[in-house]
Design an enzyme around this catalytic site. Structure first.
Site, short mmCIF file in Angstrom:
data_model
loop_
_atom_site.label_atom_id
_atom_site.label_comp_id
_atom_site.label_asym_id
_atom_site.label_seq_id
_atom_site.Cartn_x
_atom_site.Cartn_y
_atom_site.Cartn_z
N LYS A 172 -2.95 6.18 10.12
CA LYS A 172 -3.94 6.67 9.18
C LYS A 172 -4.64 7.89 9.77
CE LYS A 172 -6.12 4.04 5.57
NZ LYS A 172 -7.29 3.27 5.15
N SER A 187 -12.35 -3.18 3.48
CA SER A 187 -12.21 -2.43 4.73
C SER A 187 -13.56 -1.94 5.24
CB SER A 187 -11.30 -1.21 4.51
OG SER A 187 -9.97 -1.62 4.27
N ARG A 225 0.85 -1.19 0.00
CA ARG A 225 0.00 0.00 0.00
C ARG A 225 0.88 1.24 0.00
NH1 ARG A 225 -3.52 1.37 5.22
NH2 ARG A 225 -1.53 2.25 5.89
#
Length: 213
Positions: free
Chosen positions: A135, A106, A37
């Site tokens: 995040k 998710s 990612r």
């Protein structure tokens, strides 16, 4: 699909660090899956890195999952692709990948979990379980929501968000089938040792569980 120790890469942790050698240290430490990612790289750069990581993960028998980019996942024959509500819908992803790879999705609330139960997905990433700085836009759901989520779905849940080696027991006790981490591994200079501590915590939990039967 072995997502028990699931490492997710992140741009912030690779500014002064080699991607491939760092990932290999984590693999040697015991991760079972790697999610690629990155947000700040070109498609060409990601493709070339994924080609190398595909060979590396195959050599060690570790799962390779690509975040968001179905095209890149297909291009390197990844094991899985992981999407969220702002990406291609899972039914569209399934049409593209067929049965060649599994699909993760998710979810950050119990309400959203109810909505996605019928989708053609193979596992659910659920969190953030704890506070995390990895995040910026993460939503805290908490450990109790994880317990409820496990009861609401037949799909395996991979918990994510603020999980460290000393929280592994609580997360696995709640019913998670895997733990996804970023800083718990990449936040340390000795990546292999950090991974080994997570693996040790997992093994300790399962040993205790076995002895209690």
């Amino acid at each position: 699909m072995n997502l028990s120790i699931y490492l997710v890469t992140d741009d912030a942790y690779f500014k002064d660090r080699d991607l491939v050698s760092t990932v290999e240290q984590a693999i040697q430490g015991g991760i079972t899956a790697l999610q690629y990612r990155f947000k700040n790289k070109t498609s060409r750069q990601m493709y070339e890195e994924l080609l190398v990581l595909r060979e590396l993960t195959k050599r060690y028998n570790v799962e390779l999952v690509v975040n968001d980019r179905v095209d890149l996942a297909l291009a390197v024959s990844a094991d899985g692709v992981h999407v969220g509500e702002n990406d291609l819908p899972p039914d569209v992803v399934r049409k593209l990948v067929g049965d060649r790879m599994y699909i993760g999705y998710s979810v950050n609330s119990l309400e959203k979990l109810r909505e996605v139960e019928h989708l053609p997905i193979d596992y659910i990433g659920f969190g953030s379980i704890y506070e995390t700085s990895t995040k910026k836009d993460c939503k805290l759901v908490g450990i109790e929501a994880l317990r409820q989520a496990v009861k609401m779905t037949s799909k395996p849940i991979v918990a994510i968000g603020g999980i460290t080696h000393y929280r592994v027991k609580e997360v696995l006790s709640a019913g998670a089938k895997g733990i996804a981490v970023v800083s718990a591994i990449l936040g340390f200079e000795d990546v292999k040792k950090a991974t080994e501590e997570l693996v040790s915590a997992c093994r300790s939990y399962y040993r205790e569980k076995l002895h209690s039967l």
